[in-house]
Design a protein around this motif. Structure first.
Motif, PDB file in Angstrom:
ATOM      1  N   LYS A 217      34.844  28.695  58.339  1.00 51.90           N
ATOM      2  CA  LYS A 217      35.748  29.401  58.359  1.00 51.90           C
ATOM      3  C   LYS A 217      36.895  28.513  59.194  1.00 51.90           C
ATOM      4  CE  LYS A 217      33.836  34.003  58.044  1.00 51.90           C
ATOM      5  NZ  LYS A 217      33.906  35.146  58.753  1.00 51.90           N
ATOM      6  N   TYR A 218      38.220  28.823  58.873  1.00 53.77           N
ATOM      7  CA  TYR A 218      39.349  27.806  59.294  1.00 53.77           C
ATOM      8  C   TYR A 218      40.410  28.879  59.819  1.00 53.77           C
ATOM      9  CZ  TYR A 218      36.659  24.914  56.578  1.00 53.77           C
ATOM     10  OH  TYR A 218      35.449  24.280  55.778  1.00 53.77           O
ATOM     11  N   ASP A 219      41.001  28.242  60.833  1.00 50.25           N
ATOM     12  CA  ASP A 219      42.105  28.870  61.394  1.00 50.25           C
ATOM     13  C   ASP A 219      43.487  28.910  60.411  1.00 50.25           C
ATOM     14  OD1 ASP A 219      40.851  29.423  63.943  1.00 50.25           O
ATOM     15  OD2 ASP A 219      41.914  27.725  64.771  1.00 50.25           O
ATOM     16  N   ASP A 223      43.784  23.175  59.707  1.00 47.78           N
ATOM     17  CA  ASP A 223      42.527  23.187  60.324  1.00 47.78           C
ATOM     18  C   ASP A 223      41.462  22.885  59.263  1.00 47.78           C
ATOM     19  OD1 ASP A 223      40.350  23.648  62.306  1.00 47.78           O
ATOM     20  OD2 ASP A 223      40.233  25.791  61.822  1.00 47.78           O
ATOM     21  N   ASP A 257      38.368  39.009  60.383  1.00 51.68           N
ATOM     22  CA  ASP A 257      38.645  38.008  61.597  1.00 51.68           C
ATOM     23  C   ASP A 257      39.756  37.074  61.392  1.00 51.68           C
ATOM     24  OD1 ASP A 257      38.069  36.197  59.698  1.00 51.68           O
ATOM     25  OD2 ASP A 257      36.145  35.812  60.444  1.00 51.68           O
ATOM     26  N   MET A 259      40.289  34.783  59.500  1.00 52.80           N
ATOM     27  CA  MET A 259      40.068  33.326  59.523  1.00 52.80           C
ATOM     28  C   MET A 259      40.148  33.121  57.574  1.00 52.80           C
ATOM     29  SD  MET A 259      39.567  32.078  62.182  1.00 52.80           S
ATOM     30  CE  MET A 259      38.456  30.629  61.942  1.00 52.80           C
ATOM     31  N   GLU A 261      38.505  31.401  54.342  1.00 48.83           N
ATOM     32  CA  GLU A 261      37.295  31.087  53.821  1.00 48.83           C
ATOM     33  C   GLU A 261      37.097  30.887  52.323  1.00 48.83           C
ATOM     34  OE1 GLU A 261      34.478  33.743  55.088  1.00 48.83           O
ATOM     35  OE2 GLU A 261      35.683  35.689  54.128  1.00 48.83           O
TER      36      GLU A 261
END
Length: 281
Positions: A217-219, A223, A257, A259, A261
């Motif tokens: 997962k990434y911000d 990111d 969340d 994020m 993905e």
């Protein structure tokens, strides 16, 4: 696992040559990061995930142990190991990575981690000394002189060597990008080669797969761009410019969340480890 059933007819020199052939010509890789890149905070690039927890569970550590972390990177693993042992030396050749690790050390007021700038290939008993544990977490890719690195790692260790390496089911979203631009993604499964080289060196290691369920997962897009394995030395500047638009099309927002993905974006990791007391070498 009965390791004797996996022994190859190739000797260690043949496996080393096959490894080098897979890597291709050894060149100085281009970097996304340069001396002009703005300083990155360690909390941006080093995200703790289920791999880190499962790795720590598998390591055999004692509170009195000394640990050499080869290719420590930004220190996500290094700092977790430091909680379990007496002393850790994080070794890496990148000023950027060691700076990120130092940020972690300062942020956590950690007193039992030392950093050392050095290429993994240059780590020998003469240059770094002896440690109870030698650990390499996803850091052996791209090393051409792999057989000598394995020999040196074994000689440095007094108790155990732990190598976390990639399996074949990795980098699927990166491979999808390469397919889109009409190129083959240059990857291979290093655990096959390392296992057979060790066997031919007289070391019979244990093999364990990490059972990882979650997606990476990434911000945000930046990111993902930084943390994914784009093999950018194989890409032109025009092709690199296409990565972020590709990510925008292929990453989705997880509403729980917040994020980004992709369900293809999972890690396949293998732990290769052995005890120095388990064989005569």
């Amino acid at each position: 696992m009965d390791n004797s059933k996996c022994i190859s007819k190739l000797d260690s020199n043949d496996w080393e040559k096959a490894w080098k052939d897979e890597l291709g010509e050894e060149i100085k890789k281009k970097k996304f990061w340069t001396k002009d890149t703005p300083k990155i905070n360690f909390e941006k690039i080093a995200i703790k995930d289920e791999y880190h927890d499962k790795l720590i569970e598998k390591l055999i550590l004692d509170e009195n142990d000394t640990v050499l972390d080869l290719g420590c990177g930004e220190g996500a693993v290094t700092t977790l190991v430091a909680e379990k042992v007496s002393e850790v030396v994080g070794l890496d050749s990148s000023d950027m990575m060691l700076d990120l690790l130092q940020q972690r050390i300062d942020h956590g007021n950690i007193e039992n981690i030392q950093t050392k700038k050095m290429k993994i290939e240059d780590a020998t008993v003469d240059t770094v000394g002896k440690f109870d544990i030698v650990l390499a977490s996803r850091s052996f890719m791209g090393i051409h002189d792999i057989k000598n690195v394995l020999i040196n790692s074994n000689e440095i260790s007094k108790k155990y060597v732990f190598l976390a390496v990639f399996g074949r089911r990795n980098w699927r979203i990166e491979k999808k990008f390469y397919e889109k631009i009409g190129k083959d993604y240059p990857d291979f499964a290093p655990h096959d080669y390392i296992f057979n080289m060790l066997i031919n060196l007289g070391i019979y290691p244990n093999i364990e797969h990490f059972d990882l369920e979650g997606n990476r997962k990434y911000d945000d897009l930046d990111d993902a761009f930084i943390r994914m394995k784009w093999k950018n030395e194989n890409l032109t500047e025009d092709e690199i410019d296409k990565i972020k638009p590709f990510l925008k099309e292929n990453l989705t927002l997880n509403k729980e969340d917040g994020m980004l993905e992709n369900t293809l974006d999972k890690s396949d990791l293998v732990l290769i480890w052995w005890s120095k007391d388990s064989y005569n070498w």
